[in-house]
Design a protein around this motif. Sequence first.
Motif, PDB file in Angstrom:
ATOM      1  N   ARG A  62       0.829  -1.207   0.000  1.00 11.79           N
ATOM      2  CA  ARG A  62       0.000   0.000   0.000  1.00 11.79           C
ATOM      3  C   ARG A  62       0.861   1.253   0.000  1.00 11.79           C
ATOM      4  O   ARG A  62       0.544   2.236  -0.680  1.00 11.79           O
ATOM      5  CB  ARG A  62      -0.932  -0.001   1.217  1.00 11.79           C
ATOM      6  CG  ARG A  62      -2.078  -0.999   1.134  1.00 11.79           C
ATOM      7  CD  ARG A  62      -3.181  -0.648   2.128  1.00 11.79           C
ATOM      8  NE  ARG A  62      -2.663  -0.536   3.483  1.00 11.79           N
ATOM      9  CZ  ARG A  62      -2.629  -1.543   4.352  1.00 11.79           C
ATOM     10  NH1 ARG A  62      -3.091  -2.733   3.989  1.00 11.79           N
ATOM     11  NH2 ARG A  62      -2.163  -1.370   5.577  1.00 11.79           N
ATOM     12  N   GLU A  63       1.949   1.228   0.757  1.00 13.55           N
ATOM     13  CA  GLU A  63       2.837   2.390   0.813  1.00 13.55           C
ATOM     14  C   GLU A  63       3.415   2.710  -0.557  1.00 13.55           C
ATOM     15  O   GLU A  63       3.496   3.878  -0.961  1.00 13.55           O
ATOM     16  CB  GLU A  63       3.956   2.148   1.823  1.00 13.55           C
ATOM     17  CG  GLU A  63       3.491   2.126   3.270  1.00 13.55           C
ATOM     18  CD  GLU A  63       4.596   1.710   4.234  1.00 13.55           C
ATOM     19  OE1 GLU A  63       5.671   1.273   3.749  1.00 13.55           O
ATOM     20  OE2 GLU A  63       4.397   1.815   5.454  1.00 13.55           O
ATOM     21  N   ILE A  64       3.841   1.674  -1.274  1.00 10.16           N
ATOM     22  CA  ILE A  64       4.416   1.888  -2.600  1.00 10.16           C
ATOM     23  C   ILE A  64       3.383   2.448  -3.561  1.00 10.16           C
ATOM     24  O   ILE A  64       3.639   3.400  -4.313  1.00 10.16           O
ATOM     25  CB  ILE A  64       5.004   0.568  -3.153  1.00 10.16           C
ATOM     26  CG1 ILE A  64       6.190   0.112  -2.296  1.00 10.16           C
ATOM     27  CG2 ILE A  64       5.434   0.725  -4.608  1.00 10.16           C
ATOM     28  CD1 ILE A  64       6.713  -1.275  -2.660  1.00 10.16           C
ATOM     29  N   VAL A  65       2.186   1.875  -3.526  1.00  6.58           N
ATOM     30  CA  VAL A  65       1.124   2.319  -4.433  1.00  6.58           C
ATOM     31  C   VAL A  65       0.688   3.740  -4.102  1.00  6.58           C
ATOM     32  O   VAL A  65       0.527   4.589  -4.993  1.00  6.58           O
ATOM     33  CB  VAL A  65      -0.070   1.352  -4.368  1.00  6.58           C
ATOM     34  CG1 VAL A  65      -1.245   1.887  -5.175  1.00  6.58           C
ATOM     35  CG2 VAL A  65       0.338  -0.031  -4.882  1.00  6.58           C
ATOM     36  N   GLU A  66       0.507   4.044  -2.817  1.00 11.94           N
ATOM     37  CA  GLU A  66       0.048   5.369  -2.412  1.00 11.94           C
ATOM     38  C   GLU A  66       1.083   6.450  -2.683  1.00 11.94           C
ATOM     39  O   GLU A  66       0.734   7.620  -2.863  1.00 11.94           O
ATOM     40  CB  GLU A  66      -0.334   5.360  -0.929  1.00 11.94           C
ATOM     41  CG  GLU A  66      -1.609   4.553  -0.649  1.00 11.94           C
ATOM     42  CD  GLU A  66      -1.867   4.345   0.829  1.00 11.94           C
ATOM     43  OE1 GLU A  66      -1.051   4.862   1.648  1.00 11.94           O
ATOM     44  OE2 GLU A  66      -2.864   3.686   1.171  1.00 11.94           O
ATOM     45  N   SER A  67       2.359   6.056  -2.733  1.00  8.28           N
ATOM     46  CA  SER A  67       3.412   7.031  -3.047  1.00  8.28           C
ATOM     47  C   SER A  67       3.433   7.391  -4.527  1.00  8.28           C
ATOM     48  O   SER A  67       4.068   8.379  -4.927  1.00  8.28           O
ATOM     49  CB  SER A  67       4.783   6.462  -2.665  1.00  8.28           C
ATOM     50  OG  SER A  67       5.193   5.433  -3.573  1.00  8.28           O
ATOM     51  N   GLY A  68       2.739   6.600  -5.340  1.00 13.60           N
ATOM     52  CA  GLY A  68       2.727   6.839  -6.769  1.00 13.60           C
ATOM     53  C   GLY A  68       3.904   6.257  -7.511  1.00 13.60           C
ATOM     54  O   GLY A  68       4.038   6.444  -8.722  1.00 13.60           O
ATOM     55  N   ALA A  69       4.772   5.531  -6.806  1.00 14.89           N
ATOM     56  CA  ALA A  69       5.972   4.995  -7.440  1.00 14.89           C
ATOM     57  C   ALA A  69       5.647   3.895  -8.440  1.00 14.89           C
ATOM     58  O   ALA A  69       6.271   3.804  -9.503  1.00 14.89           O
ATOM     59  CB  ALA A  69       6.937   4.471  -6.371  1.00 14.89           C
ATOM     60  N   LYS A  70       4.677   3.047  -8.097  1.00 13.92           N
ATOM     61  CA  LYS A  70       4.321   1.928  -8.967  1.00 13.92           C
ATOM     62  C   LYS A  70       2.849   1.608  -8.800  1.00 13.92           C
ATOM     63  O   LYS A  70       2.236   1.938  -7.775  1.00 13.92           O
ATOM     64  CB  LYS A  70       5.140   0.669  -8.616  1.00 13.92           C
ATOM     65  CG  LYS A  70       6.620   0.760  -8.898  1.00 13.92           C
ATOM     66  CD  LYS A  70       7.321  -0.564  -8.568  1.00 13.92           C
ATOM     67  CE  LYS A  70       8.811  -0.495  -8.874  1.00 13.92           C
ATOM     68  NZ  LYS A  70       9.491  -1.783  -8.557  1.00 13.92           N
ATOM     69  N   SER A  71       2.308   0.946  -9.807  1.00 16.28           N
ATOM     70  CA  SER A  71       0.952   0.421  -9.674  1.00 16.28           C
ATOM     71  C   SER A  71       0.994  -0.809  -8.773  1.00 16.28           C
ATOM     72  O   SER A  71       2.065  -1.354  -8.484  1.00 16.28           O
ATOM     73  CB  SER A  71       0.395   0.027 -11.043  1.00 16.28           C
ATOM     74  OG  SER A  71       1.102  -1.102 -11.557  1.00 16.28           O
ATOM     75  N   ARG A  72      -0.173  -1.272  -8.357  1.00 16.37           N
ATOM     76  CA  ARG A  72      -0.230  -2.450  -7.483  1.00 16.37           C
ATOM     77  C   ARG A  72       0.390  -3.668  -8.166  1.00 16.37           C
ATOM     78  O   ARG A  72       1.171  -4.388  -7.565  1.00 16.37           O
ATOM     79  CB  ARG A  72      -1.679  -2.742  -7.077  1.00 16.37           C
ATOM     80  CG  ARG A  72      -1.807  -3.893  -6.078  1.00 16.37           C
ATOM     81  CD  ARG A  72      -3.246  -4.105  -5.651  1.00 16.37           C
ATOM     82  NE  ARG A  72      -3.352  -5.254  -4.771  1.00 16.37           N
ATOM     83  CZ  ARG A  72      -3.239  -5.200  -3.449  1.00 16.37           C
ATOM     84  NH1 ARG A  72      -3.004  -4.051  -2.847  1.00 16.37           N
ATOM     85  NH2 ARG A  72      -3.349  -6.297  -2.710  1.00 16.37           N
TER      86      ARG A  72
END
Length: 230
Positions: free
Chosen positions: A157-167
């Motif tokens: 969730r942290e990665i996705v919410e940061s906008g770095a990558k899609s799920r």
Amino acid sequence: MVMTRPPPDAAITWVFLVVGLLTVGCDSSGGNLTYSGTTRVIEVPHGGTPVMTDGVFSPGEWDDAARIEVNDSLSLYLKQNQGHAFVGVRSPDLVVPVFSLFISPAEGRVHQLHISAQIGERALDTSSADAEDPDFVWGYSPQWYANEIRWDERRLREIVESGAKSRDDAFPDVIFPYDGAEFQIKQSKYNAGEWRLRLEVAWHSAYDDPLVFPPGTARKDTDGWMTLVF
């Protein structure tokens, strides 16, 4: 590509040649197998080493199993102990593959045991190749178990919410370590001295194009499948 299905009309024949002795008894040891002919029967060796079905192929855990090198990135392991059949599918180079074992005991029904984010099973409708199969019963695994694919949901969730990558793109980054699939199946589940067996390994973004072993075989037709003798 490792995950490409061979052409269904390819003239593929194969034989299992045991390298090493596969004797019956608790002290028997496994060995490497290869294939290239018409014989496809394997006597499943008795092994005494316990297997923890966590997807991690711990040192020595499968040393007493028969081992088939499917390709450079995938190996199949087979052994039995005290009324249980153990099937290992080692694929450490493949991230987030989805595994299915297809088993047809003596009565001829085809059962699909599936591993992804959950485990589940179903009996296929073999009345025709186009017959609609029932839904999986997720989380239900009577007389068998295997390792689900597990991941760190909070980090995802942290990665996705940061906008770095899609799920989907972030998923391989958060998978907990594993080497493949480890199945434990009570032989009494199918109550037969011989099982026909087939394997599918599908990449999580290409479910419709799985690796199939034995190659060229179909889900609802056991012609060409492995025969396991217990």
